[in-house]
Structures are given as C-alpha cells and as structure tokens.
Design an enzyme around this catalytic site. Structure first.
Site, PDB file in Angstrom:
ATOM      1  N   GLN A 104       1.680  -6.970 -10.135  1.00 50.03           N
ATOM      2  CA  GLN A 104       3.139  -6.958 -10.297  1.00 50.03           C
ATOM      3  C   GLN A 104       3.715  -8.326  -9.968  1.00 50.03           C
ATOM      4  OE1 GLN A 104       6.015  -5.231  -7.343  1.00 50.03           O
ATOM      5  NE2 GLN A 104       6.158  -3.595  -8.851  1.00 50.03           N
ATOM      6  N   GLY A 105       4.401  -8.942 -10.919  1.00 46.19           N
ATOM      7  CA  GLY A 105       5.027 -10.243 -10.708  1.00 46.19           C
ATOM      8  C   GLY A 105       6.530 -10.116 -10.546  1.00 46.19           C
ATOM      9  N   SER A 115       8.403 -10.390  -6.860  1.00 45.38           N
ATOM     10  CA  SER A 115       8.905 -11.227  -5.770  1.00 45.38           C
ATOM     11  C   SER A 115       8.568 -12.703  -5.992  1.00 45.38           C
ATOM     12  CB  SER A 115       8.311 -10.772  -4.432  1.00 45.38           C
ATOM     13  OG  SER A 115       8.741  -9.472  -4.109  1.00 45.38           O
ATOM     14  N   SER A 136       0.269  -7.804  -5.080  1.00 43.53           N
ATOM     15  CA  SER A 136      -0.800  -6.962  -4.523  1.00 43.53           C
ATOM     16  C   SER A 136      -2.008  -6.943  -5.448  1.00 43.53           C
ATOM     17  CB  SER A 136      -0.293  -5.532  -4.310  1.00 43.53           C
ATOM     18  OG  SER A 136       0.776  -5.514  -3.398  1.00 43.53           O
ATOM     19  N   GLU A 189       8.268   3.944  -7.736  1.00 46.12           N
ATOM     20  CA  GLU A 189       7.504   3.610  -6.542  1.00 46.12           C
ATOM     21  C   GLU A 189       8.014   4.365  -5.322  1.00 46.12           C
ATOM     22  OE1 GLU A 189       5.953  -0.440  -4.316  1.00 46.12           O
ATOM     23  OE2 GLU A 189       7.882  -0.469  -5.344  1.00 46.12           O
ATOM     24  N   SER A 191      12.914  -5.051   1.841  1.00 46.26           N
ATOM     25  CA  SER A 191      12.969  -5.174   3.300  1.00 46.26           C
ATOM     26  C   SER A 191      13.940  -4.163   3.899  1.00 46.26           C
ATOM     27  CB  SER A 191      13.389  -6.598   3.689  1.00 46.26           C
ATOM     28  OG  SER A 191      14.741  -6.820   3.346  1.00 46.26           O
ATOM     29  N   GLU A 224      16.318  -4.675   5.925  1.00 49.13           N
ATOM     30  CA  GLU A 224      17.683  -5.181   5.894  1.00 49.13           C
ATOM     31  C   GLU A 224      18.351  -4.864   4.552  1.00 49.13           C
ATOM     32  OE1 GLU A 224      15.385  -7.200   8.956  1.00 49.13           O
ATOM     33  OE2 GLU A 224      15.036  -6.861   6.826  1.00 49.13           O
TER      34      GLU A 224
END
Length: 409
Positions: free
Chosen positions: A130-131, A133, A182, A265, A388, A390
């Site tokens: 997976q590209g 981030s 990953s 996901e 994240s 946050e």
C-alpha cells in the site's frame, strides 16, 4: 467466545473447522498465531500457509466465482474470519491484498482490472503493498505530494501484464516517496495514492494508481523496527511508469477511493484482532497468578480493567457485525473501535511487561523475543499506523460529536 449465526451457515462453519483441524498441522501448527498486520515473523511459513488455503479455495470466500472466489455472502465471510482467528492460524501473508486492495477493486475497479488482478491474489501469485503514507503525509493523507503525470507518447510498462484487448492509451509517470509500506519488500505491485492535478489542494486532484514494483523507477528500502523486523519499507518512485488504464475509480477522485479502502480496513478486520487480545488477557491473568500479583489490590484492579477492555472490544465488534449483516452502515462505534483497541492493547502490553519483571527485559540469542515481548514492542506502533490516535480523536470530535473543526494554517 462463541458466535452462532444459525443453521444457514452451520454447514459452512463445520466444513471450515474440519479443514483447519486437518491442515493446521506440522510446521503450520508450530506457528499458530504468528505474524500480524505489521509483524513479518515467519514470512515463508505464512506464505506457504496462504498457498495451502488457496488450494482449499479458502481465500476470498465472498469474492465472485468468476474471479476465483466462492461467491458466498457477508455472513460466511464473518464466520470465516472468526473461525480462522479462533483456530489461531498464522496471520495471512497476503492480508493486504485480501482485506484492502481486493475489496477496493471489487467495489471500484474496472472489469479488466478485476480479471487481471483478483485471480493472482487468490492463487498467491502476486503480492501487494500500500502506497498511501508519505514523510509529510502520514495520517493526513490529504497532504499527499507524490505526483503522477500523463505521458501519452510512452510505451507500456514491461511486465505490467495489461489485459488482452485493453489499450493503454499512454502511461502515468510517477515521482515521490512513500513510507511505512507494510511488507513492501515482498510486493510485486503497489497501489499508490498520487496527486495528478498539480494545482489542486488537499482532497481534490488525487488519483489511485496500480504500479508494478519490478521496474527501474521503483526502489524499496526496508525499515527495521523495535522488534528487529523489516516488514515496513519506504518506497522511492523516480519516473516510475504504469499504464494509463491502471487508475482505480476516476482520475481526480482518489480521495474517495482511499477512504473506501480505509473503511474496509476498519470494519470486520478488527474481529480477529480482538480474539488475539483476549488470548493475551487470559495469559496476563495466568502470569499474575503465577507471580502472586492478584494479592495486590492496585494490580488486581488494573488486571480486571484489562479483562473488561477486551470484553468491550467484543461487544463493539458484535454491534458492528449485527449492523453489517442487517444491511446497515456501521454506527459510531466502528469509528471509535480502532482508537480504543490500539490504546487499550498498549496498556495491556505495559501491564504484562510490568508483571514479567526483570525477566521480561531479557531476550534470547540474536535478539530472540518471546511472544509477550514482541506483542508489547509492536503495539507501540498501533496508535500511529492506520490513522494516529490524534487524528482519530479529531475525526470523532468533528464528524461524530459535531465539535468545531481544528484550526488549520
């Protein structure tokens, strides 16, 4: 924990249980529960196990038969995931493609893309990374800067295996960097979120592309983590090329495609995770008894709190499953589930290491970690990957509670 979805799927459940009992033996049984979404342990064993599942036609049970699946329904998919986790089978090496890319293609891909890519996923012939981030766009995917430009005079990418009868109409040329991919070092293909409109900002002007990894313009470097593994990678794209028809969804609508993928996901994929946490909670109680920690009222309270937390995860998952099987969109608990699970799992790991005492800080030869140590170290990343904590709190506050949006520069 037992789930019974009634007589309609009982035969399917029994067939699956019998198959797992017959095939989850030998070296596979020795690696029960090994691996995870960011745990590359025993990779070759897990890959061999995936091929065993493929031979039994157990991958993609809900995918249409014309692409190699069984063509069953959502309930059978849930039963499979539950029984698979219940048997504590190795974590599937092809999980990225099975849980994310495949459903995305089924929902938004062209017919040519489905015919080209879905069968090799189910036969474990092609692996995906997976590209999404980037160094400057982690949880904030709207800040993606990897760019893709059309080159209508280019030739098709060698090895891209375009479906017969489909004209490329040129290529996309991709430049940028992705990170935290990953199992990227094993990927044959990447699904990459790119910016195809250089004048666009934030969510607009993004496009999802399928890019072959085996070409001169793609460099994949492993990233070693605290557990001593290299399942994460950073990907450098320098004039990487892919055929023009390798767009998933529509050009400029990549944000919608990406959000649909992340929605998949954060759906029923938390069910196996929750069962793993239950096993860890039971092991924690066993360790507490062994160390005599239950006599300490403060520790006893924290242990009970950990036990309660995994039961809350169970209830949350059951609510989401009930909504999905009733044909309804998951409620707010589906959005909060990831935040709750990741933070509570970290607390569970901290408590387990505290109970283990000094012995928990001793590793084996060549940095050999036991199950408890590996789980604790890997859990530290759970509040970062997949969005994240946050960012998750912002989403909950703004989209569910209706609070004012966070000020942006």
């Amino acid at each position: 924990m037992e789930l019974d979805f009634g007589p309609a799927v009982r035969d399917f459940r029994d067939e699956l249980r019998d198959w797992l009992a017959e095939h989850l033996v030998g070296e596979f049984a020795e690696h029960r529960g090994v691996g995870g979404p960011t745990d590359g342990a025993a990779w070759e064993i897990r890959l061999a196990w995936d091929r065993e599942l493929a031979a039994g036609n157990w991958l993609g049970v809900g995918w249409p038969q014309e692409y190699g699946g069984r063509g069953l329904g959502l309930i059978e998919e849930i039963v499979f995931e539950y029984e698979y986790a219940r048997a504590n089978a190795p974590y599937r090496a092809t999980g990225n493609a099975l849980d994310l890319l495949g459903p995305m293609l089924l929902s938004m891909g062209s017919e040519a893309q489905k015919k080209r890519f879905l069968p090799p996923i189910l036969s474990v012939e092609e692996l995906w990374g997976q590209g999404f981030s980037e160094p400057g766009a982690g949880s904030d995917l709207a800040s993606v800067r990897t760019r893709a430009e059309r080159d209508d005079g280019g030739t098709s990418v060698e090895g891209a295996s375009r479906p017969s009868g489909v004209e490329s109409g040129g290529e996309w040329v991709v430049n940028g960097q992705k990170v935290w991919t990953s199992f990227g070092v094993h990927a044959d293909w990447l699904y990459v979120l790119t910016r195809t409109d250089p004048d666009s900002r934030r969510h607009k002007g993004l496009t999802m592309l399928l890019v072959p990894a085996d070409q001169p313009g793609v460099e994949i470097r492993p990233i070693r983590n605290l557990a001593g593994q290299d399942e994460f990678a950073e990907v450098f794209l320098s004039d990487a090329r892919t055929d023009a028809d390798m767009v998933v969804g529509e050009v400029g609508q990549g944000w919608r495609t990406a959000m649909a993928t992340l929605g998949i996901e954060r759906g029923t994929t938390l069910l196996p995770q929750q069962l793993t946490f239950e096993r860890e909670a039971e092991a924690l109680i066993g360790l507490a008894r062994e160390r005599g920690a239950l006599s300490d009222p403060m520790l006893r309270r924290r242990i009970v709190d950990a036990w309660i937390s995994v039961r809350i995860m169970r209830t949350t998952n059951l609510r989401t499953i009930a909504e999905l099987t009733a044909g309804r969109a998951p409620g707010p608990q589906a959005t909060t589930a990831k935040l709750y699970a990741s933070t509570r799992h970290q607390q569970l790991g901290h408590l387990a290491m505290e109970l283990a005492g000094p012995a928990g800080q001793i590793v084996g030869e060549d940095y050999g970690l036991d199950t408890r140590q590996r789980s604790f170290l890997l859990s530290l990343a759970e509040t970062i990957y997949g969005g994240s904590s946050e960012i998750q709190r912002n989403i909950i506050g703004e989209q569910i509670l209706g609070l004012p949006k966070q000020p942006r520069p």
